[in-house]
Scaffold this motif. Sequence first.
Motif, PDB file in Angstrom:
ATOM      1  N   VAL A  47      -1.614  -2.389  -4.209  1.00  0.00           N
ATOM      2  CA  VAL A  47      -1.413  -3.335  -5.317  1.00  0.00           C
ATOM      3  C   VAL A  47      -1.085  -4.697  -4.721  1.00  0.00           C
ATOM      4  CG1 VAL A  47      -0.508  -1.558  -6.856  1.00  0.00           C
ATOM      5  CG2 VAL A  47       1.088  -2.885  -5.491  1.00  0.00           C
ATOM      6  N   THR A  48      -1.354  -5.751  -5.485  1.00  0.00           N
ATOM      7  CA  THR A  48      -0.843  -7.062  -5.091  1.00  0.00           C
ATOM      8  C   THR A  48       0.174  -7.504  -6.125  1.00  0.00           C
ATOM      9  OG1 THR A  48      -2.534  -8.334  -6.246  1.00  0.00           O
ATOM     10  CG2 THR A  48      -3.014  -7.702  -3.982  1.00  0.00           C
ATOM     11  N   LEU A  49       1.128  -8.303  -5.669  1.00  0.00           N
ATOM     12  CA  LEU A  49       2.209  -8.770  -6.533  1.00  0.00           C
ATOM     13  C   LEU A  49       2.758 -10.063  -5.945  1.00  0.00           C
ATOM     14  CD1 LEU A  49       4.563  -7.748  -4.463  1.00  0.00           C
ATOM     15  CD2 LEU A  49       4.400  -5.653  -5.729  1.00  0.00           C
ATOM     16  N   PRO A  50       3.552 -10.810  -6.729  1.00  0.00           N
ATOM     17  CA  PRO A  50       4.122 -12.035  -6.175  1.00  0.00           C
ATOM     18  C   PRO A  50       5.044 -11.713  -4.992  1.00  0.00           C
ATOM     19  CG  PRO A  50       4.426 -11.942  -8.572  1.00  0.00           C
ATOM     20  CD  PRO A  50       3.929 -10.603  -8.143  1.00  0.00           C
ATOM     21  N   GLN A  51       4.943 -12.517  -3.925  1.00  0.00           N
ATOM     22  CA  GLN A  51       5.770 -12.268  -2.737  1.00  0.00           C
ATOM     23  C   GLN A  51       7.251 -12.152  -3.071  1.00  0.00           C
ATOM     24  OE1 GLN A  51       4.885 -15.361   0.129  1.00  0.00           O
ATOM     25  NE2 GLN A  51       2.813 -14.552   0.348  1.00  0.00           N
ATOM     26  N   ASP A  52       7.705 -12.964  -4.030  1.00  0.00           N
ATOM     27  CA  ASP A  52       9.146 -12.941  -4.297  1.00  0.00           C
ATOM     28  C   ASP A  52       9.587 -11.668  -5.034  1.00  0.00           C
ATOM     29  OD1 ASP A  52       8.160 -13.559  -6.790  1.00  0.00           O
ATOM     30  OD2 ASP A  52       9.000 -15.585  -6.846  1.00  0.00           O
ATOM     31  N   ILE A 108      -5.034  -3.803  -8.505  1.00  0.00           N
ATOM     32  CA  ILE A 108      -4.706  -2.413  -8.180  1.00  0.00           C
ATOM     33  C   ILE A 108      -5.984  -1.746  -7.674  1.00  0.00           C
ATOM     34  CG2 ILE A 108      -3.936  -0.190  -9.094  1.00  0.00           C
ATOM     35  CD1 ILE A 108      -2.500  -1.762 -11.325  1.00  0.00           C
ATOM     36  N   VAL A 109      -5.898  -1.104  -6.518  1.00  0.00           N
ATOM     37  CA  VAL A 109      -7.067  -0.421  -5.974  1.00  0.00           C
ATOM     38  C   VAL A 109      -6.651   0.948  -5.457  1.00  0.00           C
ATOM     39  CG1 VAL A 109      -8.718  -0.423  -4.077  1.00  0.00           C
ATOM     40  CG2 VAL A 109      -8.340  -2.512  -5.355  1.00  0.00           C
ATOM     41  N   THR A 166       0.840  -1.191   0.000  1.00  0.00           N
ATOM     42  CA  THR A 166       0.000   0.000   0.000  1.00  0.00           C
ATOM     43  C   THR A 166       0.878   1.245   0.000  1.00  0.00           C
ATOM     44  OG1 THR A 166      -1.705  -1.199   1.197  1.00  0.00           O
ATOM     45  CG2 THR A 166      -1.898   1.200   1.167  1.00  0.00           C
ATOM     46  N   ILE A 167       0.636   2.097  -0.966  1.00  0.00           N
ATOM     47  CA  ILE A 167       1.373   3.350  -1.068  1.00  0.00           C
ATOM     48  C   ILE A 167       0.452   4.415  -0.476  1.00  0.00           C
ATOM     49  CG2 ILE A 167       2.592   4.894  -2.663  1.00  0.00           C
ATOM     50  CD1 ILE A 167       2.157   2.137  -4.542  1.00  0.00           C
ATOM     51  N   VAL A 168       0.860   4.933   0.661  1.00  0.00           N
ATOM     52  CA  VAL A 168      -0.030   5.776   1.469  1.00  0.00           C
ATOM     53  C   VAL A 168       0.198   7.251   1.154  1.00  0.00           C
ATOM     54  CG1 VAL A 168      -0.708   6.371   3.832  1.00  0.00           C
ATOM     55  CG2 VAL A 168       0.070   4.047   3.305  1.00  0.00           C
TER      56      VAL A 168
END
Length: 431
Positions: free
Chosen positions: A322-327, A306-307, A278-280
Amino acid sequence: MSLIVQKFGGSSVADAEGVKRVARRIGDTRAAGNDVVVVVSAMGDTTDDLLDLAHGVSSFRGPSRELDMLLTAGERISMAVLAMAVRELGIPAQSFTGSQAGMITDGIHGAARLVEVNPDRIRESVQAGNVAIVAGFQGMNRQTRDITTLGRGGSDTTAVALAAALDADVCEIYSDVDGVFTADPRIVPTAHKLDEVSSEEMLELAANGAKILHLRSVEYARRFGLKLHVRSSFSTLEGTWVIPSPTDADSRDLTKEIPLEQPLISGVAHDRSQAKVTIVGVPDVPGYAAKIFGSLNDAEVNLDMIVQNVSTKSAKRTDISVTLPQDQGDTALQVLRRVQEEVGFEDVQYDDRIGKLSLVGAGMKSNPGVSFQFFKALSNAGVNIDMISTSEIRISVITRLDLLDDAVRAVHSAFDLDREGEATVYGGTGR
Ligand code: ASP
Ligand code: MG
């Protein structure tokens, strides 16, 4: 006489017994009068073990030339051992590495794409009466003359690409479950096997965490109008047919084989491999999102959901999650911290205790009640929703990781997908 391409996953050839069982299976297919080309994955958890080994000697975590050299050794072992086991049955067999089989790729280590498939040696070997056994997941780049890998799970793509290039009659993908299920039977014992699924739905299931097929193999099969038969190497039951949508088939007439009325829902997929960033407090004026996504794109971070929300903290600012692969989490955080001052957002937060649940079904296109039923099921199960995204045939949500399994079971039941009799998982560690 038919040409059948059979791909066996790691859990099917986990040990000597497994290899012998697969060899007998190949022998049976031959005895039924078919030519057979086999694609094989590394034995059991070999690829993970080799990765652990690499991490034990090197702090570098990314893909590299040497890592590909190491990982491709896994398939090289299984192809040779399987060829020996088939020969032991009195059937001539030869094994081939990816490069010997003509799997030519671009030069991107760890995620190479096939650019050409020239299986001349495979054709010759089969014509000479052999079972040809090909190492999955690997290829070679012409420019660098280096060995590459296609990405985790890439043996499926090797099999599909070979089946297309050899114009095989059937491409069979063997694993440790009886086919494609309405949910992971390890989590939902009442899940049932689908007899058929469209490649469109299979793409959504594979892209959203169903590990049964490599995403790119489904794309490849769809592009070439190839039907896939996903089945178990531990039983002789009929598995699941993945059927390309008629519009995407280039030459074959598949129209007659597409079911007229698609079932509403084909299944529930889940994914534990993502993290949320999360980019705050991003300034709420044009251009700022572009700066953020530009820097993530330069670092080749693959974003999924992306939200954007009005910031809870400050006026005239927004929060972007955003969601992304953990790695890829470390890379994303580094990039964002580097541009934080320049872009002028307030903070970055990271959370990898999240899970993603996706409901997939071609029938939801024309059924507006699906989302209501979906959210009602989650609410009855006490599952809070963190993020939502949709496509024409999918609804996905992010939940807390510790609630994910309950959420999957609740949604599976709500859509009447439960069936009597436990689904069989024959092998594998699920690693
Ligand atoms: N052995 C490789 C992996 O574990 C490729 C595959 O299984 O398809 O990812
Ligand atoms: Mg696999």
